[in-house]
Write a protein that holds these residues in place. Sequence first.
Motif, PDB file in Angstrom:
ATOM      1  N   TYR A  62       0.830  -1.205   0.000  1.00  0.00           N
ATOM      2  CA  TYR A  62       0.000   0.000   0.000  1.00  0.00           C
ATOM      3  C   TYR A  62       0.865   1.256   0.000  1.00  0.00           C
ATOM      4  N   GLN A  63       1.939   1.229   0.767  1.00  0.00           N
ATOM      5  CA  GLN A  63       2.839   2.377   0.824  1.00  0.00           C
ATOM      6  C   GLN A  63       3.496   2.618  -0.530  1.00  0.00           C
ATOM      7  N   ARG A  64       3.944   1.547  -1.184  1.00  0.00           N
ATOM      8  CA  ARG A  64       4.547   1.710  -2.510  1.00  0.00           C
ATOM      9  C   ARG A  64       3.519   2.218  -3.512  1.00  0.00           C
ATOM     10  N   TYR A  65       2.310   1.673  -3.424  1.00  0.00           N
ATOM     11  CA  TYR A  65       1.238   2.108  -4.326  1.00  0.00           C
ATOM     12  C   TYR A  65       0.956   3.596  -4.172  1.00  0.00           C
ATOM     13  N   GLN A  66       0.921   4.073  -2.946  1.00  0.00           N
ATOM     14  CA  GLN A  66       0.652   5.487  -2.716  1.00  0.00           C
ATOM     15  C   GLN A  66       1.766   6.374  -3.262  1.00  0.00           C
ATOM     16  N   SER A  67       2.984   5.838  -3.301  1.00  0.00           N
ATOM     17  CA  SER A  67       4.128   6.629  -3.764  1.00  0.00           C
ATOM     18  C   SER A  67       4.218   6.703  -5.281  1.00  0.00           C
ATOM     19  N   ALA A  68       3.920   5.579  -5.968  1.00  0.00           N
ATOM     20  CA  ALA A  68       4.124   5.566  -7.422  1.00  0.00           C
ATOM     21  C   ALA A  68       3.156   4.608  -8.104  1.00  0.00           C
ATOM     22  N   PRO A  69       1.853   4.930  -8.112  1.00  0.00           N
ATOM     23  CA  PRO A  69       0.893   4.046  -8.781  1.00  0.00           C
ATOM     24  C   PRO A  69       0.943   4.204 -10.296  1.00  0.00           C
ATOM     25  N   SER A  70       0.651   3.122 -10.996  1.00  0.00           N
ATOM     26  CA  SER A  70       0.530   3.180 -12.455  1.00  0.00           C
ATOM     27  C   SER A  70      -0.545   2.195 -12.895  1.00  0.00           C
ATOM     28  N   THR A  71      -1.400   2.631 -13.787  1.00  0.00           N
ATOM     29  CA  THR A  71      -2.577   1.858 -14.174  1.00  0.00           C
ATOM     30  C   THR A  71      -2.214   0.624 -14.998  1.00  0.00           C
ATOM     31  N   TYR A  72      -2.865  -0.487 -14.676  1.00  0.00           N
ATOM     32  CA  TYR A  72      -2.793  -1.693 -15.498  1.00  0.00           C
ATOM     33  C   TYR A  72      -3.606  -1.411 -16.757  1.00  0.00           C
ATOM     34  N   LEU A  73      -2.909  -1.140 -17.843  1.00  0.00           N
ATOM     35  CA  LEU A  73      -3.536  -0.667 -19.074  1.00  0.00           C
ATOM     36  C   LEU A  73      -4.594  -1.636 -19.593  1.00  0.00           C
ATOM     37  N   GLY A  74      -4.269  -2.925 -19.578  1.00  0.00           N
ATOM     38  CA  GLY A  74      -5.194  -3.913 -20.117  1.00  0.00           C
ATOM     39  C   GLY A  74      -6.491  -3.986 -19.345  1.00  0.00           C
ATOM     40  N   ALA A  75      -6.401  -3.989 -18.012  1.00  0.00           N
ATOM     41  CA  ALA A  75      -7.609  -4.082 -17.190  1.00  0.00           C
ATOM     42  C   ALA A  75      -8.462  -2.832 -17.308  1.00  0.00           C
ATOM     43  N   ALA A  76      -7.827  -1.674 -17.341  1.00  0.00           N
ATOM     44  CA  ALA A  76      -8.566  -0.414 -17.295  1.00  0.00           C
ATOM     45  C   ALA A  76      -9.190  -0.021 -18.627  1.00  0.00           C
ATOM     46  N   TYR A  77      -8.591  -0.440 -19.752  1.00  0.00           N
ATOM     47  CA  TYR A  77      -9.055   0.079 -21.040  1.00  0.00           C
ATOM     48  C   TYR A  77      -9.302  -0.978 -22.113  1.00  0.00           C
ATOM     49  N   LEU A  78      -8.739  -2.153 -21.965  1.00  0.00           N
ATOM     50  CA  LEU A  78      -8.737  -3.095 -23.083  1.00  0.00           C
ATOM     51  C   LEU A  78      -9.632  -4.306 -22.867  1.00  0.00           C
ATOM     52  N   ARG A  79     -10.602  -4.175 -21.951  1.00  0.00           N
ATOM     53  CA  ARG A  79     -11.553  -5.262 -21.718  1.00  0.00           C
ATOM     54  C   ARG A  79     -12.997  -4.822 -21.954  1.00  0.00           C
ATOM     55  N   TYR A  80     -13.188  -3.796 -22.743  1.00  0.00           N
ATOM     56  CA  TYR A  80     -14.539  -3.317 -23.025  1.00  0.00           C
ATOM     57  C   TYR A  80     -15.131  -3.953 -24.274  1.00  0.00           C
ATOM     58  N   GLY A  81     -14.353  -4.709 -25.000  1.00  0.00           N
ATOM     59  CA  GLY A  81     -14.828  -5.322 -26.229  1.00  0.00           C
ATOM     60  C   GLY A  81     -14.196  -6.678 -26.435  1.00  0.00           C
ATOM     61  N   SER A  82     -14.526  -7.298 -27.544  1.00  0.00           N
ATOM     62  CA  SER A  82     -14.001  -8.619 -27.864  1.00  0.00           C
ATOM     63  C   SER A  82     -13.395  -8.593 -29.266  1.00  0.00           C
ATOM     64  N   PRO A  83     -12.172  -9.132 -29.399  1.00  0.00           N
ATOM     65  CA  PRO A  83     -11.364  -9.794 -28.373  1.00  0.00           C
ATOM     66  C   PRO A  83     -10.746  -8.781 -27.407  1.00  0.00           C
ATOM     67  N   SER A  84     -10.598  -9.188 -26.155  1.00  0.00           N
ATOM     68  CA  SER A  84     -10.012  -8.283 -25.177  1.00  0.00           C
ATOM     69  C   SER A  84      -8.507  -8.176 -25.390  1.00  0.00           C
TER      70      SER A  84
END
Length: 437
Positions: A375-397
């Motif tokens: 949690y401490q590392r996440y608070q310091s330098a988070p970065s989005t998992y691109l596939g989960a956040a943007y690439l699962r809205y359609g098929s093929p994912s």
Amino acid sequence: MAIQRSTPWTTPRNRHIARLALAMSAAMFIGACGGGSGASADKVRLTMWTWSNEATTAFKKAGIIDAFEKANPGIDLEVVAQLDKNYETLLTTGLAGSQSPDIVALRSYGVLSSFADSGDIVPLDDVVKDWSGFSKPALAGAKGKTSGKYFAVPQGIQTAQVYYNKKIFADLGLGVPASWDEFLKAAQKIKESGVAPVVIPGAVAAQISLAAEILGNARRGAGDFEQAFLEGGKNLTDPDNVAAIGLLEQIQPYLVDNVTSVTLDEAVTLFATGRAAMFPSGAWQVTTFANLGAEIDYGTFDVPVNPDWPSKAVTVSYADGGWALAKRSAHPAEAGVLLNWLAGAEFANLYANAMGTIPARDGVTLKNPRLAEMYQRYQSAPSTYLGAAYLRYGSPSGTDLLGEQVQKMWLGETDPAGAAKSVQTGIEAWFRPADFQ
């Protein structure tokens, strides 16, 4: 080797077909489960559905239900776990019926957005009074893509990092690597000792994609690449993303034997029994290892970067579900009371510690030291998992495509540039950067 694909529930049409196919059997099922019926003459009973048996146990045994009912004596809460494999199908039918649950747990991003578009859940912007405690990544996963409104109270955050066996590292005189080059040198030394340096569930597309994100997010450029990708200035064939996929090729000599046949359960076992020294995976494994009773002394670290990479080291993260209000809830006012309580710090503390998850909001103290470190590392330098956040809205994912392409790369059937091109071509069937602006 046939790879295991995920089955994202992404289109209203699919859910409409499910309604027709399951209507008769689901009617009996829902009648047995109940939902929205009064607990007594002077109390309202709310029914909450979730895909997670662990969440149901947490609500019952960690004092969550008791705490809510104590604060709201006129409301009883029942939490029901449905079958994980068929959850979205069951939910589709349940939300359409007269015995709809009141509150439902939904996976973030694409799944949530699909149910929002169908009208089966309602916007919460005016239902929940205070959103200020939630982190920006958690709120991003709670929005419907079409309307941009909030449709869920965030449950938590998953971080993804490298687990490592402290004893193996200590016995070989190794410390946590400070650069990618040091990571590879450590892997070589571990291999020479007779232990598999790295295990990845190479039979499962989603797990390969997750590992690729853990290893390659910073090499790709982390948040800077994400912004350029969403603005349409870069796509997945960009040289930095090709180089990020190439890291999976660089570690191939250090993977467990027959990696393309390794399942998630097998990967967990190999790491937990000391037959693999490193395991890139999600924060949920802390609970997995505890439940296994594994006597393993392990730590975690974010993938270290070389000086010429476009980003510093980051903690890969993504929103991990949320609580939504069913349109056909028989008690929307009382359900709103529950949702506001779920949005508060009291629930967040109880839930995060019971579930072993990274909290979605502030005001939480994690009791597990390993999770607290993540949690401490996440608070310091988070970065989005691109596939989960943007690439699962359609098929093929995008995550399925990437998993398949990395597996082909390990089998010698493609290279990083070819893999990146195939994923980009695949998502162009439905992905439009403008949809996320």
